[in-house]
Design an enzyme around this catalytic site. Structure first.
Site, PDB file in Angstrom:
ATOM      1  N   GLY A  50       0.809  -1.219   0.000  1.00  0.00           N
ATOM      2  CA  GLY A  50       0.000   0.000   0.000  1.00  0.00           C
ATOM      3  C   GLY A  50       0.837   1.262   0.000  1.00  0.00           C
ATOM      4  O   GLY A  50       0.649   2.149  -0.837  1.00  0.00           O
ATOM      5  N   ASN A  79      -5.090  -6.722  -3.666  1.00  0.00           N
ATOM      6  CA  ASN A  79      -4.080  -5.660  -3.524  1.00  0.00           C
ATOM      7  C   ASN A  79      -4.382  -4.471  -4.437  1.00  0.00           C
ATOM      8  O   ASN A  79      -3.949  -3.353  -4.189  1.00  0.00           O
ATOM      9  CB  ASN A  79      -2.682  -6.162  -3.912  1.00  0.00           C
ATOM     10  CG  ASN A  79      -2.184  -7.326  -3.066  1.00  0.00           C
ATOM     11  OD1 ASN A  79      -1.455  -8.167  -3.558  1.00  0.00           O
ATOM     12  ND2 ASN A  79      -2.567  -7.382  -1.798  1.00  0.00           N
ATOM     13  N   LEU A  80      -5.104  -4.739  -5.531  1.00  0.00           N
ATOM     14  CA  LEU A  80      -5.168  -3.752  -6.619  1.00  0.00           C
ATOM     15  C   LEU A  80      -5.987  -2.513  -6.273  1.00  0.00           C
ATOM     16  O   LEU A  80      -5.871  -1.490  -6.933  1.00  0.00           O
ATOM     17  CB  LEU A  80      -5.714  -4.409  -7.894  1.00  0.00           C
ATOM     18  CG  LEU A  80      -4.912  -5.619  -8.397  1.00  0.00           C
ATOM     19  CD1 LEU A  80      -5.541  -6.181  -9.665  1.00  0.00           C
ATOM     20  CD2 LEU A  80      -3.454  -5.258  -8.654  1.00  0.00           C
ATOM     21  N   GLN A  81      -6.804  -2.593  -5.238  1.00  0.00           N
ATOM     22  CA  GLN A  81      -7.607  -1.446  -4.778  1.00  0.00           C
ATOM     23  C   GLN A  81      -6.724  -0.306  -4.279  1.00  0.00           C
ATOM     24  O   GLN A  81      -7.156   0.832  -4.201  1.00  0.00           O
ATOM     25  CB  GLN A  81      -8.580  -1.978  -3.699  1.00  0.00           C
ATOM     26  CG  GLN A  81      -9.140  -0.983  -2.714  1.00  0.00           C
ATOM     27  CD  GLN A  81      -8.404  -1.037  -1.384  1.00  0.00           C
ATOM     28  OE1 GLN A  81      -7.278  -1.512  -1.300  1.00  0.00           O
ATOM     29  NE2 GLN A  81      -9.044  -0.521  -0.345  1.00  0.00           N
ATOM     30  N   LYS A  95       5.676  -9.598  -6.399  1.00  0.00           N
ATOM     31  CA  LYS A  95       5.463  -8.159  -6.234  1.00  0.00           C
ATOM     32  C   LYS A  95       6.733  -7.370  -6.537  1.00  0.00           C
ATOM     33  O   LYS A  95       6.677  -6.272  -7.075  1.00  0.00           O
ATOM     34  CB  LYS A  95       5.030  -7.847  -4.797  1.00  0.00           C
ATOM     35  CG  LYS A  95       3.568  -8.018  -4.535  1.00  0.00           C
ATOM     36  CD  LYS A  95       3.200  -7.390  -3.189  1.00  0.00           C
ATOM     37  CE  LYS A  95       1.739  -7.650  -2.889  1.00  0.00           C
ATOM     38  NZ  LYS A  95       1.339  -7.108  -1.581  1.00  0.00           N
ATOM     39  N   CYS A 197      -4.567  -4.021   8.505  1.00  0.00           N
ATOM     40  CA  CYS A 197      -5.399  -3.573   7.384  1.00  0.00           C
ATOM     41  C   CYS A 197      -6.165  -4.747   6.779  1.00  0.00           C
ATOM     42  O   CYS A 197      -7.279  -4.597   6.308  1.00  0.00           O
ATOM     43  CB  CYS A 197      -4.555  -2.899   6.317  1.00  0.00           C
ATOM     44  SG  CYS A 197      -3.976  -1.280   6.826  1.00  0.00           S
ATOM     45  N   CYS A 354     -13.006 -17.078  12.952  1.00  0.00           N
ATOM     46  CA  CYS A 354     -12.943 -15.663  12.549  1.00  0.00           C
ATOM     47  C   CYS A 354     -12.299 -15.621  11.170  1.00  0.00           C
ATOM     48  O   CYS A 354     -12.495 -16.524  10.370  1.00  0.00           O
ATOM     49  CB  CYS A 354     -12.166 -14.832  13.574  1.00  0.00           C
ATOM     50  SG  CYS A 354     -10.444 -15.330  13.760  1.00  0.00           S
TER      51      CYS A 354
END
Ligand code: ZN
Length: 396
Positions: A50, A79-81, A95, A197, A354
């Site tokens: 990010g 990840n692309l957001q 990456k 995050c 969860c």
């Protein structure tokens, strides 16, 4: 407080470089000398995620001569957001490689050095030594303390940034001239208190605001322009479009940069930051089932051969994204306040899950403490469920 430039100027700029950097060169404070310093600079960016995405692109475009990238992960669709250095066709690719390709497209004069490994006690000094400055864009506490301690022990400055949902923080740490990260945060937060995050979400564009501010600080340090944010914590609140600044003092009792340091070499950062509380880890021993076992249990339940209640302890917005069939949602907070315990059936086995197994282990500890001795939780949570049992559901 202004500081002398970190880097000596390169001998010269080529004609192509003069053309490329002309909008820098005509700023009096940058000028030829500043641009030559950038050309001679070696900057290490930790993580091409990010914060690393905008940081790497702008450092490259600005003319930083050598860019190192520490990254071992591969590009995932989720990840692309926000990780704009990667694109659709990079999904599944390294990456580090993907970042290198984008950097060379932004500025082919950049020397890109890839460190395709997880940063750890064995490699951190050897990697850090090769650079003038470090930009830390990691999202976990163990790596943050490792970066800080290695930087302090080597006498290196670094620019730190962090993001969560709508808010960001940035500061410059350099123990020789001011505080370090431990002066600001002497101890990691208790495990489970601060969601990552991946668990709590982040507004994608926040990465651009905070990553760009980190690059600005990096350029100031490299060239000696302006007043770097050493001794100041800058907090950005996107929803109010507001930057606040808090003073950070060097702590004379700091464990690593104080007068009588107790940390004089690298420590075990995973256990220092412990992913699980002691109670949760104890509760999970012998009471953890795999998603494969859970899948078998669900079949047995459907045949009337087993009875249990599957409880999802995530938040409602996570439950909307994906879920394990038959689960009921009771968020973790309801167990902490005790509200949930009154609703639980006394005659059935409880199975908690969860996202990844951290929160469910904490709830398991609470339930066992309340007398639900045969309760279990699902290791790997819904992430493992989607990965191994039901890939038709979206992951997040
Ligand atoms: Zn310190």
């Amino acid at each position: 407080m202004s500081l002398p430039p970190l880097v000596e100027p390169a001998d010269e700029l080529t004609i192509d470089e003069v053309r490329r950097y002309s909008r820098h060169l005509i700023i009096p404070e940058v000028g030829m000398a500043g641009q030559k310093r950038l050309k001679n600079s070696k900057v290490l960016v930790i993580g091409a995620g990010g914060l690393g995405s905008p940081a790497l692109l702008y450092l490259a475009a600005a003319g930083v001569g050598t860019l190192g990238i520490v990254e071992f992960d591969t590009v995932d669709e989720s990840n692309l957001q926000r990780q704009i250095i990667h694109g659709q066709s990079d999904v599944g690719k390294s990456k580090a490689q993907s970042a290198k390709e984008s950097i060379l497209e932004a500025n082919p004069y950049t020397n890109v050095v890839l460190h395709e490994e997880r940063l750890d006690n064995d490699n951190v000094f050897q990697i850090f030594e090769q650079y003038d400055l470090i930009v830390d864009g990691t999202d976990n506490f163990a790596t943050r303390y490792l970066v800080n301690d290695a930087a302090v022990l080597l006498g290196k400055p670094y620019v730190w940034g962090s993001i969560f949902r709508f808010d960001g923080q940035i500061s410059v740490f350099w123990a020789e001239h001011g505080p370090c990260y431990r002066c600001l945060y002497p101890e990691p937060p208790p495990p489970g208190m601060v969601p990552s995050c991946a668990e709590g979400g982040v507004l994608g564009v926040l990465c651009a605001s905070v990553g760009a501010a980190q690059v600005t600080e990096a350029i100031k340090l490299l060239t000696g322009i302006g007043d770097p944010s050493l001794g100041r914590l800058n907090i950005y609140e996107a929803l109010d479009l507001n930057w606040r600044t808090l003073k950070v003092r060097k702590d004379p009792n700091c464990a690593i940069c104080g007068e009588n340091p107790t940390v004089t070499e690298l420590i075990d950062y995973e256990s220092f930051c412990g992913a699980l509380t002691e109670e949760a880890a104890d509760a999970a021993v012998g009471s953890t089932i795999s998603v494969k076992q859970l899948s078998e249990w669900i079949k047995l339940k459907d045949n009337g051969e087993k009875d249990f209640v599957l409880i999802d302890v995530r938040e409602p917005n996570e439950y909307e994204i994906n879920r394990i069939p038959g689960s009921v949602l009771i968020p973790k907070a309801d167990f902490q306040t005790g509200v949930a315990l009154e609703k639980l059936p006394q005659d059935k086995q409880l199975v908690f899950h969860c996202k990844s197994g951290v929160r469910s282990a904490e709830v398991l500890a609470i339930a066992k403490g309340a007398g639900f001795g045969d309760a279990v939780h699902v290791g790997g949570g819904v992430v493992a469920w989607v990965d191994q049992i039901d890939p038709s559901q979206p992951a997040y």
